[in-house]
Design a protein around this motif. Structure first.
Motif, PDB file in Angstrom:
ATOM      1  N   ILE A   7       3.284 -85.013  25.354  1.00  0.00           N
ATOM      2  CA  ILE A   7       3.499 -85.159  26.796  1.00  0.00           C
ATOM      3  C   ILE A   7       2.158 -85.317  27.495  1.00  0.00           C
ATOM      4  N   ARG A   8       1.187 -84.498  27.120  1.00  0.00           N
ATOM      5  CA  ARG A   8      -0.157 -84.556  27.713  1.00  0.00           C
ATOM      6  C   ARG A   8      -0.764 -85.950  27.521  1.00  0.00           C
ATOM      7  N   GLN A   9      -0.643 -86.471  26.319  1.00  0.00           N
ATOM      8  CA  GLN A   9      -1.209 -87.794  26.020  1.00  0.00           C
ATOM      9  C   GLN A   9      -0.516 -88.883  26.846  1.00  0.00           C
ATOM     10  N   ALA A  10       0.801 -88.812  26.967  1.00  0.00           N
ATOM     11  CA  ALA A  10       1.549 -89.813  27.739  1.00  0.00           C
ATOM     12  C   ALA A  10       1.184 -89.754  29.216  1.00  0.00           C
ATOM     13  N   VAL A  11       1.084 -88.550  29.758  1.00  0.00           N
ATOM     14  CA  VAL A  11       0.734 -88.387  31.165  1.00  0.00           C
ATOM     15  C   VAL A  11      -0.705 -88.856  31.402  1.00  0.00           C
ATOM     16  N   ALA A  12      -1.613 -88.482  30.531  1.00  0.00           N
ATOM     17  CA  ALA A  12      -3.016 -88.887  30.670  1.00  0.00           C
ATOM     18  C   ALA A  12      -3.152 -90.404  30.616  1.00  0.00           C
ATOM     19  N   ARG A  13      -2.433 -91.012  29.696  1.00  0.00           N
ATOM     20  CA  ARG A  13      -2.490 -92.474  29.556  1.00  0.00           C
ATOM     21  C   ARG A  13      -1.979 -93.149  30.828  1.00  0.00           C
ATOM     22  N   GLU A  14      -0.854 -92.680  31.347  1.00  0.00           N
ATOM     23  CA  GLU A  14      -0.267 -93.289  32.536  1.00  0.00           C
ATOM     24  C   GLU A  14      -1.120 -93.075  33.775  1.00  0.00           C
ATOM     25  N   LEU A  15      -1.670 -91.884  33.927  1.00  0.00           N
ATOM     26  CA  LEU A  15      -2.450 -91.570  35.126  1.00  0.00           C
ATOM     27  C   LEU A  15      -3.933 -91.901  34.967  1.00  0.00           C
ATOM     28  N   LYS A  16      -4.297 -92.351  33.766  1.00  0.00           N
ATOM     29  CA  LYS A  16      -5.675 -92.746  33.477  1.00  0.00           C
ATOM     30  C   LYS A  16      -6.666 -91.611  33.762  1.00  0.00           C
ATOM     31  N   VAL A  17      -6.329 -90.446  33.201  1.00  0.00           N
ATOM     32  CA  VAL A  17      -7.208 -89.278  33.287  1.00  0.00           C
ATOM     33  C   VAL A  17      -7.429 -88.736  31.886  1.00  0.00           C
ATOM     34  N   PRO A  18      -8.514 -88.006  31.658  1.00  0.00           N
ATOM     35  CA  PRO A  18      -8.730 -87.403  30.344  1.00  0.00           C
ATOM     36  C   PRO A  18      -7.647 -86.349  30.062  1.00  0.00           C
ATOM     37  N   PRO A  19      -7.098 -86.330  28.855  1.00  0.00           N
ATOM     38  CA  PRO A  19      -6.068 -85.338  28.514  1.00  0.00           C
ATOM     39  C   PRO A  19      -6.525 -83.900  28.768  1.00  0.00           C
ATOM     40  N   ALA A  20      -7.796 -83.623  28.562  1.00  0.00           N
ATOM     41  CA  ALA A  20      -8.311 -82.261  28.756  1.00  0.00           C
ATOM     42  C   ALA A  20      -8.189 -81.803  30.208  1.00  0.00           C
ATOM     43  N   LEU A  21      -8.048 -82.734  31.121  1.00  0.00           N
ATOM     44  CA  LEU A  21      -7.892 -82.400  32.535  1.00  0.00           C
ATOM     45  C   LEU A  21      -6.497 -81.843  32.833  1.00  0.00           C
ATOM     46  N   LEU A  22      -5.545 -82.094  31.948  1.00  0.00           N
ATOM     47  CA  LEU A  22      -4.155 -81.694  32.178  1.00  0.00           C
ATOM     48  C   LEU A  22      -3.855 -80.320  31.585  1.00  0.00           C
ATOM     49  N   LEU A  23      -4.103 -79.310  32.388  1.00  0.00           N
ATOM     50  CA  LEU A  23      -3.754 -77.939  32.026  1.00  0.00           C
ATOM     51  C   LEU A  23      -2.418 -77.607  32.678  1.00  0.00           C
ATOM     52  N   ARG A  24      -1.797 -76.537  32.253  1.00  0.00           N
ATOM     53  CA  ARG A  24      -0.481 -76.173  32.808  1.00  0.00           C
ATOM     54  C   ARG A  24      -0.513 -76.050  34.329  1.00  0.00           C
ATOM     55  N   ASP A  25      -1.615 -75.555  34.861  1.00  0.00           N
ATOM     56  CA  ASP A  25      -1.685 -75.335  36.306  1.00  0.00           C
ATOM     57  C   ASP A  25      -2.360 -76.462  37.079  1.00  0.00           C
ATOM     58  N   THR A  26      -2.627 -77.583  36.418  1.00  0.00           N
ATOM     59  CA  THR A  26      -3.227 -78.725  37.110  1.00  0.00           C
ATOM     60  C   THR A  26      -2.228 -79.316  38.096  1.00  0.00           C
ATOM     61  N   ALA A  27      -2.592 -79.277  39.365  1.00  0.00           N
ATOM     62  CA  ALA A  27      -1.727 -79.848  40.407  1.00  0.00           C
ATOM     63  C   ALA A  27      -1.804 -81.371  40.341  1.00  0.00           C
ATOM     64  N   LEU A  28      -0.655 -82.006  40.250  1.00  0.00           N
ATOM     65  CA  LEU A  28      -0.624 -83.455  40.120  1.00  0.00           C
ATOM     66  C   LEU A  28      -1.287 -84.143  41.306  1.00  0.00           C
TER      67      LEU A  28
END
Length: 73
Positions: A7-28
């Motif tokens: 899920i992290r990889q798919a979201v990072a790819r779509e939003l063009k952000v580094p996967p490491a930026l996507l923590l559980r509490d990261t506000a979209l």
């Protein structure tokens, strides 16, 4: 079952952000360029990996963790 990392990889790819930026509490809304169009594109990308989020629930997605929780429902 889809893993959190998939899920992290798919979201990072779509939003063009580094996967490491996507923590559980990261506000979209704090992610660069995130807006309502990006939210719709994200929903399409998630559906492609098997996570269907009804449009009526989209407004409830505030954090990356919300996506993970929704997938587990």
């Amino acid at each position: 079952m889809i893993t959190d990392e998939q899920i992290r990889q798919a979201v990072a790819r779509e939003l063009k952000v580094p996967p490491a930026l996507l923590l559980r509490d990261t506000a979209l809304h704090t992610l660069p360029g995130f807006d309502s169009v990006q939210l719709l594109m994200l929903m399409v990308a998630l559906e492609e990996i098997g996570i269907k989020i009804p449009t009526t629930e989209a407004a409830n997605l505030r954090t990356f963790g919300d996506i993970l929780v929704f997938e587990r429902k």
